[in-house]
Design an enzyme around this catalytic site. Structure first.
Site, PDB file in Angstrom:
ATOM      1  N   ARG A 102       0.886  -1.175   0.000  1.00  0.00           N
ATOM      2  CA  ARG A 102       0.000   0.000   0.000  1.00  0.00           C
ATOM      3  C   ARG A 102       0.919   1.219   0.000  1.00  0.00           C
ATOM      4  NH1 ARG A 102      -5.280   1.314   3.553  1.00  0.00           N
ATOM      5  NH2 ARG A 102      -6.073   0.011   1.873  1.00  0.00           N
ATOM      6  N   HIS A 129      -7.276   0.803  -6.506  1.00  0.00           N
ATOM      7  CA  HIS A 129      -7.497  -0.063  -5.335  1.00  0.00           C
ATOM      8  C   HIS A 129      -8.158  -1.362  -5.829  1.00  0.00           C
ATOM      9  CE1 HIS A 129      -7.765  -1.299  -1.321  1.00  0.00           C
ATOM     10  NE2 HIS A 129      -8.646  -0.453  -0.812  1.00  0.00           N
ATOM     11  N   GLN A 132     -10.090  -3.945  -3.520  1.00  0.00           N
ATOM     12  CA  GLN A 132     -11.395  -3.512  -3.026  1.00  0.00           C
ATOM     13  C   GLN A 132     -12.481  -3.757  -4.065  1.00  0.00           C
ATOM     14  OE1 GLN A 132     -12.112  -2.094   0.197  1.00  0.00           O
ATOM     15  NE2 GLN A 132     -14.116  -2.724  -0.536  1.00  0.00           N
ATOM     16  N   ASP A 232     -17.161   7.113  -1.578  1.00  0.00           N
ATOM     17  CA  ASP A 232     -15.928   6.972  -0.807  1.00  0.00           C
ATOM     18  C   ASP A 232     -15.689   8.300  -0.094  1.00  0.00           C
ATOM     19  OD1 ASP A 232     -13.468   6.072   0.124  1.00  0.00           O
ATOM     20  OD2 ASP A 232     -12.462   6.159  -1.817  1.00  0.00           O
ATOM     21  N   CYS A 272     -16.230   1.432   0.524  1.00  0.00           N
ATOM     22  CA  CYS A 272     -15.045   0.616   0.846  1.00  0.00           C
ATOM     23  C   CYS A 272     -14.662   0.734   2.325  1.00  0.00           C
ATOM     24  CB  CYS A 272     -13.882   0.996  -0.056  1.00  0.00           C
ATOM     25  SG  CYS A 272     -13.309   2.690   0.137  1.00  0.00           S
ATOM     26  N   ARG A 300     -13.364  -8.866   1.492  1.00  0.00           N
ATOM     27  CA  ARG A 300     -11.964  -8.567   1.162  1.00  0.00           C
ATOM     28  C   ARG A 300     -11.107  -9.802   1.438  1.00  0.00           C
ATOM     29  NH1 ARG A 300      -9.785  -3.396   1.264  1.00  0.00           N
ATOM     30  NH2 ARG A 300      -7.865  -4.479   0.705  1.00  0.00           N
TER      31      ARG A 300
END
Ligand code: CP
Ligand code: NVA
Length: 317
Positions: A102, A129, A132, A232, A272, A300
């Site tokens: 990340r 991402h 996700q 988001d 998310c 996830r």
């Protein structure tokens, strides 16, 4: 060897396989069935930004597959003292079987992958991402797929409409990659100045693909007839200095009951997480009956277990 740096690093056929494996791996987990295909394998996780879900899902998932993990952060490693990313990749990838990173710029994870002897997974960059969206699509299939259908699970997305309300960020870019690959449409609504990067639209050829992408300045219009409404945070990690300016610009981009009402009556809501109730989503929506955010978070782990199995072992059945 395959890396997973962007959603379109895998084909539709590979996704169909991964989703089917995720369903089976989830079934085993719920039944307390031991499944250790990655015994003696090690995953290194490198976090240059904060995380709850990504950390727990990769770490718990790898242990459940019989493997082990090494957890590194910028501050706690030589990355924070300017060791080149390429040198770090050469060293770390001699000692482990898989790496999840990340970080900030996509170019950084690409530089790491170019020097890595083992597969590298994107656990979030400023631009993308993919893990996700993998979980989000799996969650959609679980809730809206035809359970009697044993064929290609991604078929249930064809011709559907996803409404993206908010920032033109890493999540939005990845939804668009998925739409172009799997054949659904994303209606995007962002405030002026926070649109999708034209380079992302250009790469995907989306400017001329009305079947995959449409832009609406009015968030309600973007939600009209949607099968899924998603959003988001207004301020992603790394953009904290813009927080106050963003709060003003995004005030009208809150997914509330009014927006959900414009979507199909059976539309799902996803986020998310982490979420800010009262900013990008109202409490009524995220805690309401159309929200599947907790399944989305749990998934996830299941999809990433299937992804790790695929990257290390190929198509097992
Ligand atoms: N959704 C997500 O990636 O959460 P974390 O930042 O907690 O990992
Ligand atoms: N867009 C958000 C996602 C967090 C999981 C960020 O990059 O901070």
């Amino acid at each position: 060897m395959k890396h997973y740096l962007q959603f379109n690093d895998l084909t539709a056929d590979e996704y169909a396989h991964i989703f089917a494996r995720a369903a089976e791996i989830k079934r085993k987990f719920k039944a307390y069935e031991k499944y250790h295909p990655l015994a003696d394998r090690t995953l290194a996780m490198i976090f240059e930004k904060a995380s709850t879900r990504t950390r727990v899902s990769f770490e718990a998932g790898m242990y459940q597959l019989g493997g082990s993990v090494v957890h590194l952060t910028t501050e706690g490693s030589q990355l924070g003292r300017a060791e080149p990313i390429e040198d770090s990749a050469k060293v770390i990838s001699r000692m482990v079987d898989l790496v999840m990173i990340r970080t900030y710029e996509q170019t950084k994870i690409e530089a790491f992958a170019s020097c890595s002897r083992v597969p590298v997974i994107n656990g979030l960059t400023n631009e993308f991402h993919p893990c996700q969206i993998l979980a989000d699509i799996f969650t959609f299939i679980e809730h809206r797929g035809d359970k009697s259908q044993s064929g290609n699970l991604t078929d249930c997305l064809k011709g559907r409409t996803v409404a993206w309300v908010g920032d033109g960020n890493n999540m939005a870019n990845t939804w668009l990659q998925a739409a172009a690959l799997l054949g659904f449409k994303v209606n995007v609504s962002t405030p002026s100045g926070y649109e999708i990067d034209p380079k992302v639209l250009g790469h995907l050829g989306l400017k001329s693909r009305a079947d995959c992408y449409a832009f609406y300045s009015d968030p309600i219009k973007a939600c009209e007839g949607a099968d899924l409404v998603t959003t988001d945070v207004w301020t992603s990690m790394g953009f904290e200095a813009e927080n106050e300016k963003r709060k003003a610009a995004f005030a009208n981009w809150c997914v509330d009951a009014r927006l959900m009402k414009a979507a199909k009556p059976e539309a799902l809501f996803m986020h998310c997480l982490p979420a800010h109730r009262g900013e990008e989503v109202s409490a009524e929506v995220i805690d309401g009956p159309q929200s599947v955010v907790w399944d989305e978070a749990e998934n996830r782990m299941h999809v990433q277990k299937a992804l790790m199995e695929y990257l290390l072992l190929g198509k097992v059945s």
